[in-house]
Scaffold this motif. Structure first.
Motif, short mmCIF file in Angstrom:
data_model
loop_
_atom_site.label_atom_id
_atom_site.label_comp_id
_atom_site.label_asym_id
_atom_site.label_seq_id
_atom_site.Cartn_x
_atom_site.Cartn_y
_atom_site.Cartn_z
N SER A 151 81.36 -117.90 40.40
CA SER A 151 80.45 -118.32 41.63
C SER A 151 81.57 -118.44 43.21
CB SER A 151 79.71 -119.81 41.33
OG SER A 151 81.15 -121.07 41.49
N GLN A 152 81.23 -117.89 43.93
CA GLN A 152 81.95 -118.35 45.06
C GLN A 152 82.90 -119.78 45.55
OE1 GLN A 152 79.64 -118.17 49.15
NE2 GLN A 152 79.61 -115.83 48.08
N GLU B 291 83.47 -112.76 52.57
CA GLU B 291 82.62 -111.16 51.43
C GLU B 291 81.61 -111.08 52.73
OE1 GLU B 291 80.86 -112.92 47.61
OE2 GLU B 291 82.45 -113.22 46.90
N ARG C 291 84.53 -123.67 50.38
CA ARG C 291 83.47 -122.13 49.43
C ARG C 291 82.67 -121.37 50.46
NH1 ARG C 291 79.29 -120.55 50.21
NH2 ARG C 291 78.55 -122.19 51.08
N ARG D 71 85.07 -111.01 42.17
CA ARG D 71 84.29 -112.03 42.02
C ARG D 71 83.19 -112.38 40.68
NH1 ARG D 71 80.37 -114.68 43.09
NH2 ARG D 71 79.70 -113.45 45.68
N VAL E 183 84.91 -118.53 52.04
CA VAL E 183 84.81 -117.16 50.96
C VAL E 183 83.09 -116.93 50.90
CG1 VAL E 183 84.10 -116.58 48.24
CG2 VAL E 183 85.56 -118.47 48.60
N GLY E 184 82.23 -117.54 51.71
CA GLY E 184 80.99 -116.94 52.30
C GLY E 184 81.21 -115.19 53.40
N ARG F 64 83.83 -109.22 46.50
CA ARG F 64 83.00 -109.81 46.67
C ARG F 64 82.31 -109.19 44.34
NH1 ARG F 64 79.77 -107.19 49.16
NH2 ARG F 64 79.58 -108.51 50.64
#
Length: 84
Positions: free
Chosen positions: A39-40, A58, A51, A33, A54-55, A30
């Motif tokens: 952005s993600q 994080e 995507r 980035r 990635v969330g 996080r």
């Protein structure tokens, strides 16, 4: 007979349990980035991962495979150890 080499620790003095490691990875991904202003979705595109994944990374919601860690590290132009 040779004595086996000791397994190196991620960071001395840190708790190396599963959730603690995921939390360290999550915070580092996080921070990196955001430092890049990505952005993600940007990170996902650079790392060639989804995507939503990635969330999950994080938020320490998913076990991250070594392959995915390597893709993320490559996107940041880092050694994978720097995510730990």
């Amino acid at each position: 007979m040779k004595k086996p080499k000791a397994i190196p620790k991620i960071r001395s003095g840190k708790n190396n349990d599963y959730q603690a490691v995921l939390s360290v990875i999550a915070a580092n991904v996080r921070r990196l980035r955001k430092d890049k202003g990505w952005s993600q979705e940007d990170l996902a595109n650079f790392a060639e991962i989804d995507r939503t994944y990635v969330g999950y990374v994080e938020n320490a919601k998913n076990n991250v495979s070594l392959r995915t860690l390597c893709k993320i590290a490559r996107a940041f132009d880092l050694d994978v150890q720097e995510l730990l």
